[in-house]
Write an enzyme that holds these catalytic residues in place. Sequence first.
Site, PDB file in Angstrom:
ATOM      1  CG  ASP A  11     -11.227  -2.843 -39.718  1.00  0.00           C
ATOM      2  OD1 ASP A  11     -10.803  -2.462 -38.611  1.00  0.00           O
ATOM      3  OD2 ASP A  11     -12.211  -2.329 -40.293  1.00  0.00           O
ATOM      4  CG  ASP A  13     -15.563  -1.688 -34.887  1.00  0.00           C
ATOM      5  OD1 ASP A  13     -16.005  -2.717 -34.330  1.00  0.00           O
ATOM      6  OD2 ASP A  13     -14.956  -0.802 -34.275  1.00  0.00           O
ATOM      7  CB  SER A  20     -22.443   1.555 -34.178  1.00  0.00           C
ATOM      8  OG  SER A  20     -23.063   2.676 -33.558  1.00  0.00           O
ATOM      9  CB  THR A  54      -9.723  -3.131 -34.474  1.00  0.00           C
ATOM     10  OG1 THR A  54     -10.797  -2.204 -34.287  1.00  0.00           O
ATOM     11  CG2 THR A  54      -9.354  -3.710 -33.122  1.00  0.00           C
ATOM     12  CG  ASN A  55      -7.458   2.742 -36.079  1.00  0.00           C
ATOM     13  OD1 ASN A  55      -6.386   2.229 -35.754  1.00  0.00           O
ATOM     14  ND2 ASN A  55      -7.579   3.567 -37.108  1.00  0.00           N
ATOM     15  CB  SER A  57     -10.546   6.648 -31.587  1.00  0.00           C
ATOM     16  OG  SER A  57     -11.809   6.737 -32.213  1.00  0.00           O
ATOM     17  CB  CYS A 103      -0.546   2.005 -32.565  1.00  0.00           C
ATOM     18  SG  CYS A 103      -1.087   2.905 -31.103  1.00  0.00           S
ATOM     19  CE  LYS A 105      -7.170  -0.118 -38.405  1.00  0.00           C
ATOM     20  NZ  LYS A 105      -8.247  -1.073 -38.758  1.00  0.00           N
ATOM     21  CG  ASP A 130     -14.897  -0.943 -42.895  1.00  0.00           C
ATOM     22  OD1 ASP A 130     -13.853  -0.926 -42.216  1.00  0.00           O
ATOM     23  OD2 ASP A 130     -15.951  -0.395 -42.514  1.00  0.00           O
TER      24      ASP A 130
HETATM   25 MG   LIG Z   1     -13.624  -0.875 -40.050  1.00  0.00          MG
HETATM   26 ZN   LIG Z   2      -2.522   4.479 -31.157  1.00  0.00          ZN
END
Ligand SMILES: [Mg+2]
Ligand SMILES: [Zn+2]
Length: 183
Positions: A11, A13, A20, A54-55, A57, A103, A105, A130
């Site tokens: 992952d 971040d 953050s 990684t997400n 958004s 997609c 997570k 995490d």
């Molecule tokens: Mg993370």
């Molecule tokens: Zn997606």
Amino acid sequence: MQRGAGLVMIDRDGVINEDSGDFIKSVAEWRPIRGSLEAIAALHRAGWRVAVVTNQSGIGRGLYDEATLAKIHDHMRERVRDAGGELAGVYYCPHLPEDDCACRKPRPGMFRVLERELGVSVRGAPYIGDRISDVEAAEGVGARPILVRTGSGAATEALLDARRVPVFDDLAAAARSLLAEAR
Ligand SMILES: [Mg+2]
Ligand SMILES: [Zn+2]
């Protein structure tokens, strides 16, 4: 048991870079967690293919665009290379939770794209994250969840109760464990 080097997924971040609550919106805001770049380099040198999943958004929220994310990821790849490593792939979901995409997570979409692009199975491969969504995503595709205490990891650890997920202080410690078990 000897597992040997293979695919390891990480992952972004809170694991590779400091997270953050305001999202990482620029190259300047992308700050590596101490030892994380060296950990990726050590895995790479030991023969592991390292991929980031990684997400993001923040794109769906309009906080940054795909071009900015590409710059951040170019920078991340460069910093990894400077440390002596290499990323085999970087996979991200740009959608909002309410977009109901395939997609984000803990859904499996990014892992399926990774499998197609890299020509490997994620089954049994470590996924270091995490958040609980990282653990659930890994479990959902038959990968091997590993939790780190950086980012949201310490809070996640408290939610895991009896779940048998190995927990390490940070990516450096998780990588050391993978390297030791492959020897
Ligand atoms: Mg993370
Ligand atoms: Zn997606």
